[in-house]
Design a protein around this motif. Structure first.
Motif, short mmCIF file in Angstrom:
data_model
loop_
_atom_site.label_atom_id
_atom_site.label_comp_id
_atom_site.label_asym_id
_atom_site.label_seq_id
_atom_site.Cartn_x
_atom_site.Cartn_y
_atom_site.Cartn_z
N PHE A 136 -8.52 81.28 58.61
CA PHE A 136 -8.45 82.36 59.50
C PHE A 136 -10.30 82.59 58.85
O PHE A 136 -10.65 81.92 58.03
CB PHE A 136 -7.45 82.72 57.78
N HIS A 137 -10.65 82.91 59.90
CA HIS A 137 -12.00 83.19 60.41
C HIS A 137 -12.06 85.01 61.23
O HIS A 137 -11.80 84.79 62.08
CB HIS A 137 -12.97 82.26 60.23
N MET A 138 -13.32 85.56 60.64
CA MET A 138 -13.42 86.59 61.32
C MET A 138 -15.15 86.15 61.78
O MET A 138 -15.78 86.20 60.87
CB MET A 138 -13.48 88.07 61.02
N THR A 139 -14.95 85.57 63.01
CA THR A 139 -16.33 85.38 63.51
C THR A 139 -17.46 86.33 63.74
O THR A 139 -17.28 87.21 64.56
CB THR A 139 -15.91 84.47 65.33
N LEU A 140 -18.51 86.14 63.35
CA LEU A 140 -20.38 86.45 62.85
C LEU A 140 -21.17 85.89 64.19
O LEU A 140 -22.13 86.99 64.68
CB LEU A 140 -20.50 87.00 61.99
N SER A 141 -20.98 84.84 65.01
CA SER A 141 -22.29 84.07 66.06
C SER A 141 -21.08 83.54 66.19
O SER A 141 -19.78 82.98 66.76
CB SER A 141 -22.55 83.72 64.88
N GLY A 142 -21.54 82.79 67.60
CA GLY A 142 -21.38 81.53 68.56
C GLY A 142 -21.95 80.73 67.59
O GLY A 142 -22.43 80.94 66.88
N GLN A 143 -22.37 79.84 68.90
CA GLN A 143 -23.10 78.07 68.36
C GLN A 143 -24.58 78.33 67.92
O GLN A 143 -25.24 79.21 68.90
CB GLN A 143 -22.21 77.38 69.77
N VAL A 144 -24.32 78.80 67.35
CA VAL A 144 -26.10 78.49 66.38
C VAL A 144 -26.95 77.83 65.94
O VAL A 144 -26.68 76.71 65.75
CB VAL A 144 -26.53 79.26 65.19
N PRO A 145 -28.44 76.84 66.95
CA PRO A 145 -28.30 76.20 66.65
C PRO A 145 -29.28 75.30 65.67
O PRO A 145 -29.39 76.63 64.91
CB PRO A 145 -29.96 76.17 67.59
N GLU A 146 -29.39 74.50 65.17
CA GLU A 146 -29.56 74.23 63.28
C GLU A 146 -31.08 74.45 63.32
O GLU A 146 -30.79 74.66 62.20
CB GLU A 146 -29.36 72.44 63.62
N THR A 147 -31.72 74.77 64.14
CA THR A 147 -33.02 74.84 63.84
C THR A 147 -33.27 76.80 63.34
O THR A 147 -34.39 76.94 62.96
CB THR A 147 -34.06 74.87 64.76
N ARG A 148 -31.98 77.61 63.88
CA ARG A 148 -31.70 79.12 63.33
C ARG A 148 -30.46 79.16 62.16
O ARG A 148 -30.24 80.68 61.86
CB ARG A 148 -31.80 79.95 64.64
N ALA A 149 -29.92 78.08 61.97
CA ALA A 149 -28.99 78.20 60.95
C ALA A 149 -29.53 79.06 59.57
O ALA A 149 -28.45 79.37 59.21
CB ALA A 149 -28.32 77.13 60.93
N GLU A 150 -30.43 78.46 59.25
CA GLU A 150 -30.78 78.96 58.01
C GLU A 150 -31.17 80.26 58.18
O GLU A 150 -30.45 81.23 57.81
CB GLU A 150 -31.90 78.80 57.55
N VAL A 151 -31.48 80.50 59.16
CA VAL A 151 -32.41 82.77 59.52
C VAL A 151 -31.07 83.34 59.80
O VAL A 151 -30.52 84.54 58.98
CB VAL A 151 -32.91 82.17 60.50
N MET A 152 -30.15 83.06 60.44
CA MET A 152 -28.82 83.07 60.96
C MET A 152 -27.92 83.85 59.32
O MET A 152 -26.95 84.46 58.61
CB MET A 152 -27.85 82.42 61.55
N LYS A 153 -28.05 82.63 58.02
CA LYS A 153 -27.32 82.39 56.95
C LYS A 153 -27.98 83.60 56.51
O LYS A 153 -27.11 84.49 55.59
CB LYS A 153 -26.96 81.27 56.47
N ALA A 154 -29.10 83.82 56.55
CA ALA A 154 -30.26 85.00 55.26
C ALA A 154 -29.65 86.07 55.60
O ALA A 154 -29.55 86.89 54.91
CB ALA A 154 -32.02 84.55 55.52
N ILE A 155 -29.54 86.59 57.00
CA ILE A 155 -29.58 87.41 57.44
C ILE A 155 -27.72 88.00 57.98
O ILE A 155 -27.81 89.22 57.18
CB ILE A 155 -30.04 88.08 58.94
N LEU A 156 -26.85 87.84 57.94
CA LEU A 156 -25.84 87.85 57.53
C LEU A 156 -25.75 87.70 56.27
O LEU A 156 -24.24 88.56 56.01
CB LEU A 156 -24.81 86.49 58.27
N THR A 157 -25.43 86.93 55.67
CA THR A 157 -25.62 87.35 53.88
C THR A 157 -26.11 88.55 53.70
O THR A 157 -25.31 89.21 52.73
CB THR A 157 -25.62 85.97 53.19
N GLU A 158 -27.25 88.95 53.74
CA GLU A 158 -27.66 90.11 53.83
C GLU A 158 -26.39 91.69 54.43
O GLU A 158 -26.70 92.25 53.88
CB GLU A 158 -28.93 90.52 53.99
N ARG A 159 -26.67 91.47 55.75
CA ARG A 159 -25.92 92.39 56.45
C ARG A 159 -24.67 92.19 55.75
O ARG A 159 -23.91 93.79 55.93
CB ARG A 159 -25.97 92.57 57.26
N PHE A 160 -24.17 91.31 55.20
CA PHE A 160 -22.70 91.67 55.28
C PHE A 160 -22.22 91.56 53.21
O PHE A 160 -20.93 91.20 52.73
CB PHE A 160 -21.00 90.71 55.81
N ALA A 161 -22.93 91.85 53.28
CA ALA A 161 -22.86 91.47 51.38
C ALA A 161 -22.38 92.88 50.79
O ALA A 161 -21.78 91.92 49.63
CB ALA A 161 -24.21 91.93 50.47
#
Length: 231
Positions: free
Chosen positions: A169-194
């Motif tokens: 089970f997964h509710m998708t929030l992104s497409g394929q995120v480049p490795e160099t941007r994964a940390e930024v994406m994780k931080a933003i999603l952690t905040e937005r979906f807290a």
């Protein structure tokens, strides 16, 4: 026309609203939104990184998109879907968390929850009579040579590799995120979906999504409450 059986929270659920704003489209209303400003992720980049899940709408795949078998109609499908929902009890996933699956991000259960696995398997089996057989081109699109033995068997039997013991089970929030941007994406999603992580998720309904033509945005046709779901 293709149909899919997805889990989605109800139309007015706060999670539906938050995810629709993030992805840039509400699958219930069809309304679209500009990407929100963020100092570490520009609008254009976010729009690109959410393009794939935006087309499908916020959801978790239960029975993947399928064309109807020649022997059935949309009315037949909806009748059975309503009956199925009315006799299937609502339940909760104990805890929802933000996960990274390969290079994309999704909301996922904190751990395997057997009632969820059983529910998904029941949906796949119950609606199999409505699915038209996959064409060779559809099978090829799944790159069967890259699948495991069980996933290839699922593709042939159920029209989708990631069912039964291979379901996650997964509710998708992104497409394929480049490795160099994964940390930024994780931080933003952690905040937005807290507000939605670290707590239960109610599996309160089953949604019938439709894709009117190949490549068109998926839309919610019907959202059907499960038995006992809180209104």
């Amino acid at each position: 026309m293709r149909y899919a059986l997805y889990f989605s929270p109800p139309k007015d659920d706060p999670l539906t609203g938050a995810a629709s704003l993030w992805l840039g489209r509400d699958a219930f209303s069809g309304e679209t939104y500009a990407a929100p400003d963020h100092e570490r992720l520009g609008q254009a980049e976010q729009f690109e990184l959410t393009a794939d899940p935006r087309r499908y709408g916020f959801h978790a795949t239960i029975k993947a998109p399928f064309s109807l078998a020649a022997s059935v109609t949309e009315k037949d499908l909806l009748t059975v879907a309503e009956e199925f929902a009315s006799r299937t009890p609502a339940f909760e996933i104990p805890e929802l968390v933000l996960g990274q699956l390969g290079r994309f991000f999704a909301l996922i259960p904190a751990s395997l929850h057997q009632p969820l696995q059983d529910f998904a398997a029941k949906v796949v089996k119950s609606f199999e009579p409505f699915r038209a057989t996959l064409s060779p081109a559809d099978i090829a699109r799944r790159n069967p040579e890259k699948l495991s033995d069980s996933q290839r068997a699922n593709l042939q039997r159920w029209g989708y590799p990631y069912v039964m013991e291979d379901f996650g089970f997964h509710m998708t929030l992104s497409g394929q995120v480049p490795e160099t941007r994964a940390e930024v994406m994780k931080a933003i999603l952690t905040e937005r979906f807290a507000d939605f992580t670290g707590r239960p998720l109610s599996i309160s309904g089953l949604a019938v999504f439709v894709e009117e033509t190949r490549g068109a945005p998926f839309k919610v046709h019907s959202w059907l409450p499960l038995s006992g779901a809180k209104s």
